[in-house]
Design an enzyme around this catalytic site. Structure first.
Site, PDB file in Angstrom:
ATOM      1  N   GLY A  46     -53.277 -73.960  -0.899  1.00 11.82           N
ATOM      2  CA  GLY A  46     -54.319 -72.936  -0.949  1.00 11.82           C
ATOM      3  C   GLY A  46     -55.373 -73.336  -1.956  1.00 11.82           C
ATOM      4  O   GLY A  46     -55.153 -74.223  -2.796  1.00 11.82           O
ATOM      5  N   LEU A  96     -53.317 -75.129  -8.724  1.00 13.42           N
ATOM      6  CA  LEU A  96     -54.085 -76.366  -8.920  1.00 13.42           C
ATOM      7  C   LEU A  96     -54.950 -76.282 -10.175  1.00 13.42           C
ATOM      8  O   LEU A  96     -55.359 -77.320 -10.702  1.00 13.42           O
ATOM      9  CB  LEU A  96     -54.947 -76.650  -7.681  1.00 13.42           C
ATOM     10  CG  LEU A  96     -54.148 -76.928  -6.390  1.00 13.42           C
ATOM     11  CD1 LEU A  96     -55.091 -77.091  -5.208  1.00 13.42           C
ATOM     12  CD2 LEU A  96     -53.249 -78.157  -6.540  1.00 13.42           C
TER      13      LEU A  96
HETATM   14  O1  K1U Z   1     -54.339 -71.619  -5.657  1.00 14.27           O
HETATM   15  C1  K1U Z   1     -53.899 -72.705  -5.963  1.00 14.27           C
HETATM   16  O2  K1U Z   1     -54.060 -73.115  -7.095  1.00 14.27           O
HETATM   17  C2  K1U Z   1     -53.161 -73.535  -4.965  1.00 14.27           C
HETATM   18  C3  K1U Z   1     -51.649 -73.406  -5.088  1.00 14.27           C
HETATM   19  C4  K1U Z   1     -51.195 -72.331  -4.117  1.00 14.27           C
HETATM   20  C5  K1U Z   1     -49.814 -71.792  -4.284  1.00 14.27           C
HETATM   21  C6  K1U Z   1     -48.730 -72.592  -4.539  1.00 14.27           C
HETATM   22  C7  K1U Z   1     -47.463 -72.043  -4.657  1.00 14.27           C
HETATM   23  C8  K1U Z   1     -47.285 -70.710  -4.489  1.00 14.27           C
HETATM   24  C9  K1U Z   1     -48.360 -69.913  -4.255  1.00 14.27           C
HETATM   25  C10 K1U Z   1     -49.631 -70.457  -4.122  1.00 14.27           C
HETATM   26  C11 K1U Z   1     -51.034 -74.746  -4.753  1.00 14.27           C
HETATM   27  O3  K1U Z   1     -51.172 -75.235  -3.684  1.00 14.27           O
HETATM   28  S1  K1U Z   1     -50.109 -75.538  -6.000  1.00 14.27           S
HETATM   29  C12 K1U Z   1     -49.474 -77.002  -5.184  1.00 14.27           C
HETATM   30  C13 K1U Z   1     -48.348 -76.707  -4.263  1.00 14.27           C
HETATM   31  O4  K1U Z   1     -47.750 -75.662  -4.330  1.00 14.27           O
HETATM   32  C14 K1U Z   1     -47.938 -77.699  -3.231  1.00 14.27           C
HETATM   33  C15 K1U Z   1     -48.459 -78.967  -3.222  1.00 14.27           C
HETATM   34  C16 K1U Z   1     -48.064 -79.865  -2.242  1.00 14.27           C
HETATM   35  C17 K1U Z   1     -47.156 -79.510  -1.293  1.00 14.27           C
HETATM   36  C18 K1U Z   1     -46.622 -78.242  -1.315  1.00 14.27           C
HETATM   37  C19 K1U Z   1     -47.011 -77.339  -2.280  1.00 14.27           C
HETATM   38 ZN    ZN Z   2     -53.938 -70.913  -8.054  1.00 13.37          ZN
END
Ligand code: K1U
Ligand code: ZN
Length: 173
Positions: A46, A96
């Site tokens: 996301g 992120l």
């Molecule tokens: O909003 C953001 O910072 C993105 C975030 C979203 C999110 C992750 C986990 C739970 C809720 C929302 C991320 O994408 S962090 C990276 C991550 O979770 C991931 C990266 C690669 C593969 C699978 C997951």
């Molecule tokens: Zn976030």
């Protein structure tokens, strides 16, 4: 397609409530495309507009797991939560904007969201599992809320201090 730099916590832009998008334009389509590419490149599931410095109410997500399933890039403009389940679910979240930090957050297990798509039509869908967790995490970003705001003050301050140090180190090069 342009990869956008992702803003790191702590930053005042990540604490602000974003303004509604006034209309779907070709510029908005380009922004959404850039956000999706930035999200896939990170990699993440996301990304919300304020994380790339755009203080407007839109986010992108794609929570499809594994290579066997086709990707499902979604762009949600002016999203609203129209229903949330009483049932709760705990997931170890990341962000992120807060790299290398993870913590368990409890949220409604299912949510319905309504939003405007790039087709300028209103959509509504029920999300569950990782899609529900991610949609709520991204929706929070539009209201200046981070997953660490669900933690106690000690854990939150610890993560914030570590992030300040990481930002100082990165600034020094
Ligand atoms: O909003 C953001 O910072 C993105 C975030 C979203 C999110 C992750 C986990 C739970 C809720 C929302 C991320 O994408 S962090 C990276 C991550 O979770 C991931 C990266 C690669 C593969 C699978 C997951
Ligand atoms: Zn976030």
């Amino acid at each position: 397609m342009t990869l956008k730099p992702i803003i790191l916590h702590p930053d005042p832009r990540l604490k602000k409530v974003c303004a509604p998008v006034s209309g779907v334009s070709s510029d908005l389509g380009k922004l959404a495309e850039d956000m999706l590419q930035t999200m896939y490149d990170a990699p993440g599931i996301g990304l919300a507009a304020p994380q790339v410095g755009v203080m407007q109410r839109l986010f992108v997500m794609d929570c499809v797991k594994g290579q066997d399933e086709a990707p499902r890039p979604m762009v949600l403009i002016n999203p609203e939560v129209t229903w949330a389940s009483d049932e709760q679910h705990t997931y170890e979240e990341g962000c992120l904007s807060i790299p290398e930090h993870y913590a368990e957050v409890t949220r409604p297990a299912k949510v319905r969201m309504a939003w405007t798509g790039l087709d300028n039509l209103r959509h509504e869908e029920e999300f569950d599992g990782l899609w529900a967790t991610c949609a709520q995490h991204e929706f929070d970003h539009l209201n200046g809320r981070l997953f660490i705001d669900y933690l106690g003050p000690i854990k939150r301050q610890l993560i914030t201090r570590r992030m300040e140090k990481l930002k100082r180190e990165r600034a020094r090069g």
